[in-house]
Motif scaffolding. Structure first.
Motif, short mmCIF file in Angstrom:
data_model
loop_
_atom_site.label_atom_id
_atom_site.label_comp_id
_atom_site.label_asym_id
_atom_site.label_seq_id
_atom_site.Cartn_x
_atom_site.Cartn_y
_atom_site.Cartn_z
N ASN A 26 0.94 -1.19 0.04
CA ASN A 26 0.05 0.06 -0.03
C ASN A 26 0.87 1.16 0.14
O ASN A 26 1.88 1.39 0.94
N ARG A 28 0.44 4.21 0.76
CA ARG A 28 0.30 5.03 1.99
C ARG A 28 1.08 4.67 3.22
O ARG A 28 1.28 5.30 4.17
N ARG A 101 -0.01 4.15 -13.45
CA ARG A 101 0.47 5.75 -13.36
C ARG A 101 2.03 5.60 -14.04
O ARG A 101 2.53 6.50 -14.69
N THR A 149 -1.50 10.55 -8.23
CA THR A 149 -0.49 9.95 -7.56
C THR A 149 -0.39 10.27 -6.38
O THR A 149 -0.27 9.71 -5.22
N ASP A 152 -2.88 8.99 -4.22
CA ASP A 152 -2.67 7.43 -3.87
C ASP A 152 -1.92 7.45 -2.57
O ASP A 152 -2.12 6.58 -1.70
N THR A 215 1.97 3.60 -8.03
CA THR A 215 0.89 3.99 -6.85
C THR A 215 -0.31 3.80 -6.92
O THR A 215 -1.39 4.00 -5.88
N TYR A 216 -0.95 3.40 -8.25
CA TYR A 216 -2.46 3.62 -8.34
C TYR A 216 -2.71 2.21 -7.81
O TYR A 216 -2.46 0.95 -8.15
N HIS A 217 -4.02 2.39 -6.73
CA HIS A 217 -4.32 1.11 -5.80
C HIS A 217 -4.73 0.07 -6.44
O HIS A 217 -4.40 -0.93 -6.39
#
Length: 483
Positions: A26, A28, A101, A149, A152, A215-217
């Motif tokens: 993830n 984050r 991305r 991004t 994200d 970073t795109y979930h």
């Protein structure tokens, strides 16, 4: 049959891949330093593209002489770039949903660097114009995908500062372009303008390849599902996007026709998009008008004309720094609404519009100050102060309109922003083409005043929608009062 359907639904939920707590995949959960490094790199990419759009305006005189072209034809190089910027997101945004991305960044920025080369070595104006269009098309990824991004990597409660940092770059970039380009073109040839951009873009591309991960979930969850299928041998593990039936062609078609639907069927969306488009058109018109007025009236050199854009830059920066005030104002409106006993439907997108309500009059006042202080016997700082007021108003209008469109059309936020981008790029590309002729025909004072009167016509719309927006939205098939 009902039991089978329920069992199948339970199985699909059970085998749908999602984030675990403290999941290392993830974005984050990356360290704060790494997230800020990635934010800085994508923001500088956006700055580079925005700077490339406007720095070209400082090459007009030299290119005119070398290619024996008219000013109108040379100006097309600015217009084609902006039209490329407007067209790109229609295709690149849905592609990023499929490929992620990182792949879009690397592919588009590689093409951005490649199309800078024919600009730098062009032997005729045709090469320059074609290269500029494809240059804008390739660079548009950073103005359409990079904001995602940032979203994200940061939770909503910590998103404000990095998002403000990123969203400032497309507005600050166009002012930095003429500032830097003025010095390059006064002391060197126009080709060095593009050599400098090549060096900058090349370093940016290397930074993206080395430091910007995916970073795109939804795409990362797809990678996670693939890994789970390999590790467990169970083919039932699926990411949410793998359960979607939409093809890429359908997504691209949808991303192209829905913005048009919003513009034709939503009066709020149309009028606010026209207002922000008008401001971008005036901003790009100023890139030619500033050099014409300050060089003629005050006898400024190329580099001094470039420095005149500091007024716009400072005005925009001051408006960006007022962001915490507007956030507090939003919370005040929300608490006042709840205080009147409105517990249901306690969210109103119209609360996002106060910055635009203030920005509208500032824009008009700023242009009028610029228009009626351009005299040899009036100090040159006066029109620059006018441009600073215009710059501050422009940012306030943009921030109010952008956030309102996202909140008023939550299900179709991407389409609403694409509609805004399309309208802005259409105006931004068209205005510079008649700017110089307008200033020559009407004179510096009345040409600027005409622009001010146009903004005066549009200024009431944010206030009208603030007051009556909730009633208008009730009749809309796209808007909703709830998130």
């Amino acid at each position: 049959m009902g039991h089978d359907a329920r069992q199948e639904a339970e199985e699909s939920i059970e085998f749908t891949v999602s984030w675990d707590e403290n999941d290392p995949m993830n974005p984050r959960n990356m360290s704060k330093a790494r997230r800020w490094l990635i934010t800085t790199i994508v923001s500088l990419g956006s700055l580079c593209v925005a700077c490339t759009s406007s720095i070209y305006s400082t090459t007009y005189d030299q290119i005119e002489r070398e290619f024996n072209s008219s000013r109108l034809v040379v100006t097309l190089g600015l217009s084609f770039f902006i039209w490329g910027l407007g067209l790109g997101p229609m295709i690149l945004s849905p592609l990023s949903e499929f490929y992620g991305r990182r792949k879009i960044y690397i592919a588009s920025f590689t093409l951005f660097v490649v199309w800078l080369i024919p600009c730098a070595v062009a032997k005729n104006i045709q090469t320059m114009l074609i290269s500029r269009f494809f240059n804008g098309l390739a660079g548009s990824a950073f103005l359409s995908v990079a904001g995602g991004t940032v979203g994200d990597m940061f939770d909503r409660h910590e998103l404000a500062l990095p998002m403000m940092f990123y969203t400032a770059t497309p507005f600050v970039g166009p002012e930095i372009g003429p500032l830097v380009g003025g010095f390059i073109n006064e002391y060197s040839t126009w080709r060095w303008t593009f050599y400098v951009l090549l060096i900058w873009a090349g370093l940016e591309l290397v930074s993206i390849v080395l430091f910007v991960p995916e970073t795109y979930h939804p795409v990362l969850l797809r990678y996670k599902a693939r890994k789970l299928r390999q590790d467990t041998g169970n083919e039932k593990w699926k990411a949410p996007t793998e359960r979607s039936q939409r093809s890429m062609a359908q997504m691209i078609m949808q991303s192209m026709y829905r913005p048009i639907l919003l513009l034709t069927m939503e009066p709020m969306c149309l009028s606010l998009c026209i207002f922000s488009a008008l401001l971008l058109g005036i901003l790009y018109l100023f890139f030619g008008a500033f050099q014409l007025t300050f060089s003629t009236v005050y006898g400024f050199s190329e580099s001094q004309c470039g420095l005149c854009f500091i007024g716009l830059f400072v005005g925009m920066l001051c408006a960006i720094l007022t962001d915490p005030f507007w956030r507090r104002n939003y919370m005040r409106l929300e608490s006042a609404h709840k205080g009147r006993g409105n517990e249901t439907n306690d969210f109103q997108p119209e609360w996002r519009l106060p910055p635009a309500i203030l920005g509208g009059p500032l824009v008009t006042v700023g242009i009028f100050i610029f228009a009626w202080t351009i005299y040899p016997n009036v100090h040159w700082i006066a029109p620059i102060i006018g441009s600073a007021v215009f710059g501050a108003g422009t940012i306030l209008v943009y921030s109010g309109i952008f956030t309102f469109l996202v909140d008023a059309y939550p299900t179709y936020a991407a389409s609403a922003l694409a509609a805004n981008s399309f309208t802005r790029s259409s105006f931004g590309g068209a205005f510079p083409l008649f700017g110089i002729q307008m200033y020559d025909k009407l004179g510096y004072h009345w040409a600027s005043s005409l622009l001010a009167f146009l903004t005066l016509l549009m200024a009431p719309f944010p206030y009208l929608f603030f007051k009556y927006g909730s009633q208008i939205r009730q009749k809309s098939r796209f808007a909703t009062g709830e998130r």
